[in-house]
Design a protein around this motif. Structure first.
Motif, mmCIF file in Angstrom:
data_model
loop_
_atom_site.group_PDB
_atom_site.id
_atom_site.type_symbol
_atom_site.label_atom_id
_atom_site.label_comp_id
_atom_site.label_asym_id
_atom_site.label_seq_id
_atom_site.Cartn_x
_atom_site.Cartn_y
_atom_site.Cartn_z
ATOM 1 N N SER A 82 -97.356 -7.294 -42.150
ATOM 2 C CA SER A 82 -96.635 -6.403 -43.059
ATOM 3 C C SER A 82 -96.437 -5.035 -42.407
ATOM 4 O O SER A 82 -95.451 -4.354 -42.688
ATOM 5 N N GLY A 83 -97.344 -4.653 -41.512
ATOM 6 C CA GLY A 83 -97.134 -3.426 -40.731
ATOM 7 C C GLY A 83 -95.939 -3.556 -39.811
ATOM 8 O O GLY A 83 -95.109 -2.647 -39.703
ATOM 9 N N TYR A 84 -95.819 -4.722 -39.148
ATOM 10 C CA TYR A 84 -94.666 -4.952 -38.272
ATOM 11 C C TYR A 84 -93.383 -4.912 -39.091
ATOM 12 O O TYR A 84 -92.360 -4.397 -38.642
ATOM 13 N N SER A 85 -93.464 -5.489 -40.311
ATOM 14 C CA SER A 85 -92.264 -5.505 -41.162
ATOM 15 C C SER A 85 -91.814 -4.099 -41.487
ATOM 16 O O SER A 85 -90.616 -3.807 -41.465
ATOM 17 N N LEU A 86 -92.779 -3.234 -41.784
ATOM 18 C CA LEU A 86 -92.431 -1.847 -42.102
ATOM 19 C C LEU A 86 -91.693 -1.202 -40.935
ATOM 20 O O LEU A 86 -90.668 -0.536 -41.119
ATOM 21 N N LEU A 87 -92.222 -1.404 -39.707
ATOM 22 C CA LEU A 87 -91.569 -0.835 -38.530
ATOM 23 C C LEU A 87 -90.178 -1.431 -38.342
ATOM 24 O O LEU A 87 -89.216 -0.725 -38.033
ATOM 25 N N ALA A 88 -90.083 -2.748 -38.557
ATOM 26 C CA ALA A 88 -88.800 -3.423 -38.356
ATOM 27 C C ALA A 88 -87.763 -2.944 -39.359
ATOM 28 O O ALA A 88 -86.572 -2.873 -39.037
ATOM 29 N N LEU A 89 -88.197 -2.604 -40.568
ATOM 30 C CA LEU A 89 -87.258 -2.084 -41.564
ATOM 31 C C LEU A 89 -86.556 -0.838 -41.036
ATOM 32 O O LEU A 89 -85.333 -0.705 -41.142
ATOM 33 N N GLY A 90 -87.345 0.058 -40.456
ATOM 34 C CA GLY A 90 -86.758 1.276 -39.899
ATOM 35 C C GLY A 90 -85.799 0.965 -38.770
ATOM 36 O O GLY A 90 -84.683 1.488 -38.709
ATOM 37 N N PHE A 91 -86.218 0.060 -37.880
ATOM 38 C CA PHE A 91 -85.371 -0.289 -36.733
ATOM 39 C C PHE A 91 -84.058 -0.898 -37.188
ATOM 40 O O PHE A 91 -82.986 -0.555 -36.691
ATOM 41 N N THR A 92 -84.151 -1.817 -38.143
ATOM 42 C CA THR A 92 -82.955 -2.556 -38.534
ATOM 43 C C THR A 92 -81.974 -1.629 -39.247
ATOM 44 O O THR A 92 -80.770 -1.735 -39.058
ATOM 45 N N LEU A 93 -82.498 -0.678 -40.010
ATOM 46 C CA LEU A 93 -81.605 0.268 -40.688
ATOM 47 C C LEU A 93 -80.865 1.114 -39.673
ATOM 48 O O LEU A 93 -79.646 1.266 -39.721
ATOM 49 N N VAL A 94 -81.617 1.679 -38.726
ATOM 50 C CA VAL A 94 -80.972 2.592 -37.790
ATOM 51 C C VAL A 94 -80.024 1.842 -36.875
ATOM 52 O O VAL A 94 -78.935 2.305 -36.560
ATOM 53 N N PHE A 95 -80.394 0.627 -36.482
ATOM 54 C CA PHE A 95 -79.479 -0.113 -35.610
ATOM 55 C C PHE A 95 -78.283 -0.614 -36.391
ATOM 56 O O PHE A 95 -77.164 -0.625 -35.882
ATOM 57 N N GLY A 96 -78.511 -1.008 -37.638
ATOM 58 C CA GLY A 96 -77.400 -1.484 -38.449
ATOM 59 C C GLY A 96 -76.352 -0.405 -38.658
ATOM 60 O O GLY A 96 -75.161 -0.676 -38.640
ATOM 61 N N VAL A 97 -76.793 0.841 -38.845
ATOM 62 C CA VAL A 97 -75.846 1.917 -39.107
ATOM 63 C C VAL A 97 -75.228 2.439 -37.817
ATOM 64 O O VAL A 97 -74.025 2.623 -37.705
ATOM 65 N N LEU A 98 -76.097 2.668 -36.821
ATOM 66 C CA LEU A 98 -75.636 3.341 -35.611
ATOM 67 C C LEU A 98 -75.008 2.409 -34.593
ATOM 68 O O LEU A 98 -74.195 2.830 -33.793
ATOM 69 N N LYS A 99 -75.456 1.147 -34.583
ATOM 70 C CA LYS A 99 -75.130 0.190 -33.520
ATOM 71 C C LYS A 99 -75.644 0.695 -32.163
ATOM 72 O O LYS A 99 -75.118 0.353 -31.117
ATOM 73 N N ARG A 100 -76.607 1.583 -32.219
ATOM 74 C CA ARG A 100 -77.217 2.066 -30.975
ATOM 75 C C ARG A 100 -78.720 1.974 -31.135
ATOM 76 O O ARG A 100 -79.243 2.087 -32.245
ATOM 77 N N LEU A 101 -79.393 1.771 -30.007
ATOM 78 C CA LEU A 101 -80.826 1.518 -30.052
ATOM 79 C C LEU A 101 -81.592 2.835 -29.930
ATOM 80 O O LEU A 101 -81.374 3.606 -29.016
ATOM 81 N N ASN A 102 -82.471 3.078 -30.898
ATOM 82 C CA ASN A 102 -83.293 4.284 -30.831
ATOM 83 C C ASN A 102 -84.674 3.917 -30.306
ATOM 84 O O ASN A 102 -85.551 3.528 -31.053
#
Lengths: 300, 301
Positions: free
Chosen positions: A17-37
């Motif tokens: 569930s910790g990994y999921s929390l991190l992945a939520l942030g990643f997927t949001l930013v990549f989904g919007v930006l289409k760039r990898l942070n």
């Protein structure tokens, strides 16, 4: 035998569930930006370092740590957004990725200046207790993290799919220039997305670290890796996919650790990722990607 | 004037340049690889096993290690032809981490002169004594590195000024257009990845013999991302770009030892600001073209 396996799965879901929390942030930013942070993990780490610093130097208050961690992560998120994503022109996606990597190095060094020792204690949210369900056990702080993760997923889902701002974010992510014609200000969407993502990151960092009850300089790399793997497993841009990816990663790791050792655990998670990318690159919930069709449709 | 310390820095620049060139080769075909350190590592291990344990001559071991790395690069590229963009980057990252973690489990030791020698998991691979056994000074080894680097650059330069280089850049700019023109995309992508693996392999094998000790931790993702960044700092317009990046990074970091502890803060910030103004590096395609025009204009007059 089977009890061990089920217990591993429970442990895996808890850690996952910790990994999921991190992945939520990643997927949001990549989904919007289409760039990898790339500097997402390190910015959470620096935020948590600020939290620990306030814990050690100001007051022994858990709410203060939570607040400072989230606020610091948001400030750092804004810094990263301004420097690596807003200022770098949109066509050059590689440049923003590399510059987010440069900022990663910077953030890590700032964190080491703030607190130069190897490890620091991170305050536990509440006294860890072992909950028992028949033959199985779960640690209460992990259970709490799991519940928070599900809550965040629901809130985010409602926000993205039920509000006007969420609609604006989805429109921007779908087609930036078309959404601009509809009167959506792209740069404020980006800014907002970064703030939301940083808040999620701050909460994630706080919960994971308080379950571990310590913080090390390796947390940044660790968080970036786990978040990325979980996001890719679930499928980019899908919130529930990110959560599922995190949980699957956790379960696989817990079992590989139980039947093998830490190295086998890490190898198996990367092997899972690699196989997934070759066989089904879109992830579990993602759509199939057809490179040529996609480019061709963008032309039209 | 040339003391040992300076020579170590110079030879370091030479060896890291090779992995930077390798990342650059992938970059010009339009993909981002986070995994070139895997080929660096594969060749470092294979080459060192060949010289220390099997007693092969140095040049043969160098070719053997790099060739193995090239084959691995081609193989991974063939497996990942269907994916691009971030999917490709993460797949290469996953592969590189798999290689690094497998090396932690890899043990292959011989008893030589009463001592167990060879790679032994996380303890690494020490006693790669080729340069001591053959009485090669640091200066001579540095020259050797630069000979290999020179040959590599000349080779890449020839490729870039041939039809092959044109095809590589075409793949990077517009794969769809390239395939419409009749370019077999898969074939050229695999070829570019094999060349990149070979280039990284050269650096890895030389690195192992220069430091006489290697461990899996050296080939972590930081090495890969750095080599990627070098190409982007120096410029994607010419093969000299990544080398400029390496010289700037290692040279700059070594020269500002005075502010030790703050150098990443300064350097990271500088790099981020630079990428705002020059998103494809100092010597990008446009500037290279302009220099060429300028030069030709001068020689005509």
């Amino acid at each position: 035998m089977i009890t061990d396996f089920v217990q591993n799965c429970i442990d895996g879901i808890m850690v996952g569930s910790g990994y999921s929390l991190l992945a939520l942030g990643f997927t949001l930013v990549f989904g919007v930006l289409k760039r990898l942070n790339l500097s997402y993990g390190p910015s959470i780490m620096l935020g948590a370092y600020v939290g620990t610093w306030s814990f050690l130097n100001i007051a022994d208050n858990i709410w203060l740590v939570l607040l400072t961690t989230i606020c610091a992560t948001v400030v750092i998120g804004i810094y990263v957004e301004q420097l690596c994503f807003r200022a770098v022109s949109k066509e050059t996606t590689i440049a923003s990725m590399v510059s987010s990597f440069a900022i990663w190095m910077q953030l890590e060094e700032i964190a080491l200046h703030l607190l130069p020792e190897r490890t620091y204690p991170f305050p536990a949210f509440f006294d860890s207790g072992l909950l028992e369900f028949g033959p199985f056990t779960a640690r209460s702080e992990y259970l709490f993290m799991f519940v928070v993760m599900l809550l965040l997923l629901l809130i985010l889902h409602a926000f993205i799919y039920r509000t006007r701002i969420g609609l604006a974010i989805r429109a921007y992510s779908d087609h930036p220039s078309a959404s601009a014609y509809m009167g959506i200000d792209g740069s404020s969407v980006l800014f907002l997305a970064f703030i939301i993502v940083s808040i999620i990151g701050g909460i994630a960092g706080f919960l994971i670290l308080s379950a571990d009850s310590q913080i090390t300089p390796f947390f940044g790399l660790w968080a970036t890796f786990k978040g990325l793997i979980a996001m890719m497993l679930g499928g980019i841009g899908s919130l529930s996919g990110a959560v599922l990816g995190g949980l699957i990663l956790g379960v696989i790791e817990a079992n590989a650790f139980w039947y093998g050792d830490p190295v086998i655990r890490d190898i198996s998670s990367f092997m899972l990722l690699f196989t997934m990318l070759i066989i089904r690159p879109g992830g579990i919930f993602g759509h199939k990607i057809e490179i040529h069709q996609k480019i061709a449709s963008e032309r039209v | 004037m040339l003391n040992d310390y300076l020579l170590t820095v110079i030879s370091n620049i030479g060896m890291i340049s090779m992995i930077a060139i390798s990342a650059y080769l992938i970059l010009i075909t339009g993909e981002i690889s986070f995994g070139q350190q895997a080929y660096f590592g594969i060749s470092a291990y294979a080459g060192s096993i060949a010289t220390t344990l099997w007693g092969w001559p140095f040049w043969m071991a160098l070719i053997f290690g790099s060739f193995l790395a090239g084959v691995a690069g081609g193989l991974i590229s063939a497996l990942t032809v269907r994916i691009n963009g971030i999917y490709y980057s993460i797949a290469t990252l996953a592969f590189a981490e798999m290689v690094r973690l497998s090396l932690l489990k890899f043990s292959y030791q011989f008893e030589i002169d009463g001592e167990w020698i060879g790679p032994n998991g996380s303890e690494g691979f020490g006693e790669i004594r080729w340069i001591f056994e053959n009485d090669i000074s640091i200066l001579e080894y540095t020259l050797l590195i630069y000979l290999v680097l020179f040959l590599l650059i000349a080779f890449i330069y020839l490729i870039e000024h041939s039809k092959l280089g044109m095809i590589f850049r075409m793949l990077g700019q517009d794969p769809l257009l390239a395939s419409v023109q009749g370019v077999k995309i898969i074939r050229y992508k695999v070829l570019a990845a094999s060349l990149a693996g070979f280039a990284a392999g050269l650096g890895g094998m030389l690195y192992a013999h220069s430091f006489t000790y290697i461990e899996p931790q050296i080939f972590n993702v930081m090495l890969g991302v750095h080599s990627l960044a070098y190409g982007l700092i120096g410029g994607l317009g010419t093969v000299l770009g990544p080398i400029i990046g390496v010289v700037l990074d290692i040279g700059f970091l070594e020269s500002i030892r005075g502010i030790q502890g703050y150098r990443m803060i300064v350097f990271g910030g500088l790099m981020a600001v630079m990428l705002i103004f020059m998103p494809r590096g100092i010597l990008d395609e446009k500037r290279v073209h302009r220099f060429k025009k300028f030069w030709e204009g001068k020689t005509h007059v």
